[in-house]
Design a protein around this motif. Structure first.
Motif, PDB file in Angstrom:
ATOM      1  N   ARG A   1       0.660  -1.217   0.165  1.00 26.78           N
ATOM      2  CA  ARG A   1      -0.085   0.171   0.087  1.00 26.78           C
ATOM      3  C   ARG A   1       0.865   1.155  -0.049  1.00 26.78           C
ATOM      4  O   ARG A   1       0.550   2.207  -0.692  1.00 26.78           O
TER       5      ARG A   1
ATOM      6  N   ARG B   1       0.829   0.258 -12.473  1.00 32.92           N
ATOM      7  CA  ARG B   1      -0.404   1.107 -11.977  1.00 32.92           C
ATOM      8  C   ARG B   1      -0.381   1.129 -10.501  1.00 32.92           C
ATOM      9  O   ARG B   1      -0.882   2.038  -9.765  1.00 32.92           O
ATOM     10  N   THR B   2      -0.240  -0.135  -9.785  1.00 31.81           N
ATOM     11  CA  THR B   2      -0.506  -0.320  -8.493  1.00 31.81           C
ATOM     12  C   THR B   2       0.990   0.563  -7.541  1.00 31.81           C
ATOM     13  O   THR B   2       0.677   1.238  -6.479  1.00 31.81           O
TER      14      THR B   2
ATOM     15  N   LYS C   1      -2.565   3.511  -8.024  1.00 27.82           N
ATOM     16  CA  LYS C   1      -3.980   3.280  -8.149  1.00 27.82           C
ATOM     17  C   LYS C   1      -4.202   2.003  -7.777  1.00 27.82           C
ATOM     18  O   LYS C   1      -4.449   1.132  -8.573  1.00 27.82           O
ATOM     19  N   GLN C   2      -4.549   1.605  -6.634  1.00 33.53           N
ATOM     20  CA  GLN C   2      -4.808   0.469  -6.088  1.00 33.53           C
ATOM     21  C   GLN C   2      -6.208   0.093  -5.732  1.00 33.53           C
ATOM     22  O   GLN C   2      -7.068   0.978  -5.435  1.00 33.53           O
ATOM     23  N   GLU C   3      -6.593  -1.154  -6.238  1.00 30.11           N
ATOM     24  CA  GLU C   3      -7.914  -1.599  -6.133  1.00 30.11           C
ATOM     25  C   GLU C   3      -7.949  -2.761  -5.231  1.00 30.11           C
ATOM     26  O   GLU C   3      -7.074  -3.522  -4.966  1.00 30.11           O
ATOM     27  N   ASP C   4      -9.216  -3.182  -4.859  1.00 28.98           N
ATOM     28  CA  ASP C   4      -9.510  -4.487  -4.110  1.00 28.98           C
ATOM     29  C   ASP C   4      -8.783  -5.435  -4.983  1.00 28.98           C
ATOM     30  O   ASP C   4      -9.160  -5.501  -6.089  1.00 28.98           O
TER      31      ASP C   4
ATOM     32  N   ASP D   1      -5.871  -6.326  -5.668  1.00 30.24           N
ATOM     33  CA  ASP D   1      -4.538  -5.931  -6.135  1.00 30.24           C
ATOM     34  C   ASP D   1      -3.375  -6.741  -5.308  1.00 30.24           C
ATOM     35  O   ASP D   1      -2.400  -7.265  -5.760  1.00 30.24           O
TER      36      ASP D   1
ATOM     37  N   GLN E   1      -3.338 -10.430  -5.919  1.00 31.24           N
ATOM     38  CA  GLN E   1      -2.644 -10.457  -7.305  1.00 31.24           C
ATOM     39  C   GLN E   1      -1.172 -10.390  -7.041  1.00 31.24           C
ATOM     40  O   GLN E   1      -0.193 -11.061  -7.764  1.00 31.24           O
TER      41      GLN E   1
END
Lengths: 332, 332
Positions: B240, B265-266, B271-274, B276, B279
């Motif tokens: 994070r 991206r992360t 730009k982190q999403e649920d 990630d 993954q």
């Protein structure tokens, strides 16, 4: 070293007399600021160190060493040390000052700056520490360790004394020593230390730096409420930041009930309105707080000059004496 | 000093064996933390210094000195020095970490904390500086000055390397040295220094601390992606915060186009999403980045143990060897 006849201000005379030494200090500062691994470091420090400041603190070290006949290489290390400590302190002050001044700004930007300020300040402290170790003198390290503790303690004290109307003149002087005078006195004393002077001479150099630093800071605090000459400073910054400086401490001590309520509202509670600064200035005038503070600054400058009587007769001694007069010239 | 037979973990064995010395260190820490003028200082430091940490770093200094037969008083000063430097670093890290973690919180509170963290950290640095000067050893000061520079440089490097997918393993190790290993190695080396050991023994003590510190930090970074045992740490904090730790550096190096886009991206863009984090863990597993990192940590622990072969045979040496095994036991 050559004396520039055209230079008139004492710090310019010092800079001219010490020109070769100052160039060596600037070279050393540039070399030691560099970081092979972290290019951000010189980015952050460059605007501070290169900004063409007067190099007042390193000049004190150079002047003290040369005045005492020092011919070795380490006055340059110590002058660079003193400038690094000063710059590190400024960087950390940024973090502190932003706490009261920039509350409305976006946090992320603010903290990015804070982060760099904190870490690069730490880096400069570490670099200064390495520089002083190179002198091989435990006494020099002792002087600078004690100055560092006084500086850090004074900063914390200033934080806790801010907006505290019970702040005494004694506390004010402790804060001023931390903020300004401790580095001035250490800068002078280490110059005498590497020149292997006797205890009385080293004490005299310390006393000069201490008194000069206190005079310097009192003048600065005085000019914040207008003083008697035009400067680049914004009048009223300290009032807005609710700092208990000497004129305010004296006016608060003599305040009647109504005036006390004014100081409680504006300084203690920080609820300031239009016209409050004018009212504060009126109260400082009423109790002659400005005038008595001015007299104090002049007395500290005289004390600085008197301390140098123990030191060898030398053109640099004359310039340091003139510097003490110059520091208070803005208010005389 | 008495060996507590009931103690099983290596750091508990060290603490039991060094109990008298550790009590002296705790007394010195309490005495030197105090500030006559600024009571805020012990307030801020108490919860850190008194929080019952494992005192791992000061124990390294005490163990190194005693292992080398030191009988003087200064291992206590140096152990307190090392703990003060560690605590000061933690205080300054607070400021840095808040920049990415607490963006939503009110600025004023955040900055009040920052201010105290910065200034009290500076105070502890100054106090640690005074403590080391008391040993009278320029070599000790040299070791700690160099460690301070490595620490500060590593912190800045970490700041600039964060979210930079081009971060190399070499840079990662430099960051780890700054963050953890530099103080471990200096803590060990100064113990040998005051015990007046030969260069090879001091190097061995340094190497032990360096390798132990690197193993310690790699394990910490590994556990942030789950590791193999339960800990109190929140899995995914480093992800994070977009930190380039060793497992990620290795997975990024082997990523195909789609995976590269995922890391850009992360980590790079943040730009982190649920999902990630899951993954990311899947990708770390795919390239055996966790396993190879685990092997590296074990290799560093072995290197630490091997370094101690040069040191005198002593119960403390056995405990330090066990400590190196214990540091990686969480992942074996």
């Amino acid at each position: 070293m050559s004396l520039d006849a055209a230079a008139t201000k004492p710090h310019e005379q010092l800079a001219a007399f010490l020109a070769d030494d100052l160039n060596a200090v600037n070279d050393m500062i540039r070399a030691r600021m560099a970081s092979e691994h972290a290019p951000r470091i010189p980015e952050v420090t460059a605007h501070l160190v290169e900004a063409g400041g007067k190099r007042l603190r390193p000049m004190l070290t150079l002047a003290a060493a040369r005045l005492c006949g020092y011919e070795g290489p380490y006055h340059v290390h110590l002058a660079a040390t003193v400038e690094f400590i000063h710059t590190a302190t400024l960087l950390h002050d940024d973090v502190v000052d932003e706490s009261s001044q920039r509350r409305g700004r976006p946090t992320a930007n603010l903290l990015w700056d804070n982060t760099s300020s904190v870490l690069v300040g730490d880096y400069l402290f570490a670099r200064s520490f390495q520089l002083m170790v190179e002198t091989g003198s435990i006494r020099v390290l002792d002087i600078l360790a004690n100055a560092s503790a006084t500086i850090a303690e004074g900063e914390v004290l200033q934080l806790t004394a801010a907006s505290d109307l019970a702040t005494t003149e004694e506390t004010y002087i402790q804060i001023v020593r931390g903020k300004t005078a401790a580095l001035f006195s250490a800068a002078m004393e280490v110059g005498g230390e590497i020149a292997e002077q006797d205890a009385a001479t080293k004490q005299a150099l310390y006393d000069y730096g201490d008194a000069l630093g206190i005079a310097f800071q009192i003048v600065d605090d005085l000019l914040d409420y207008g003083g008697t000459s035009a400067t680049g400073k914004n009048v009223g910054d300290d009032f807005r930041e609710r700092k208990l400086t000497l004129p305010v401490i004296r006016a608060v001590a003599q305040a009647d009930e109504t005036e006390k309520a004014f100081w409680v509202r504006t300084i203690q509670k920080g609820k300031q309105e239009d016209g409050d600064l004018d009212q504060a200035i009126t109260l400082l005038a009423k109790y002659e707080a400005m005038e008595s503070t001015r007299q104090d600054a002049i007395a500290w400058a005289e004390k600085a000059k008197a301390a140098l009587e123990r030191c060898p007769d030398h053109p640099l001694r004359t310039m340091l004496i003139d510097l003490a007069d110059y520091v208070v010239a803005r208010i005389t």
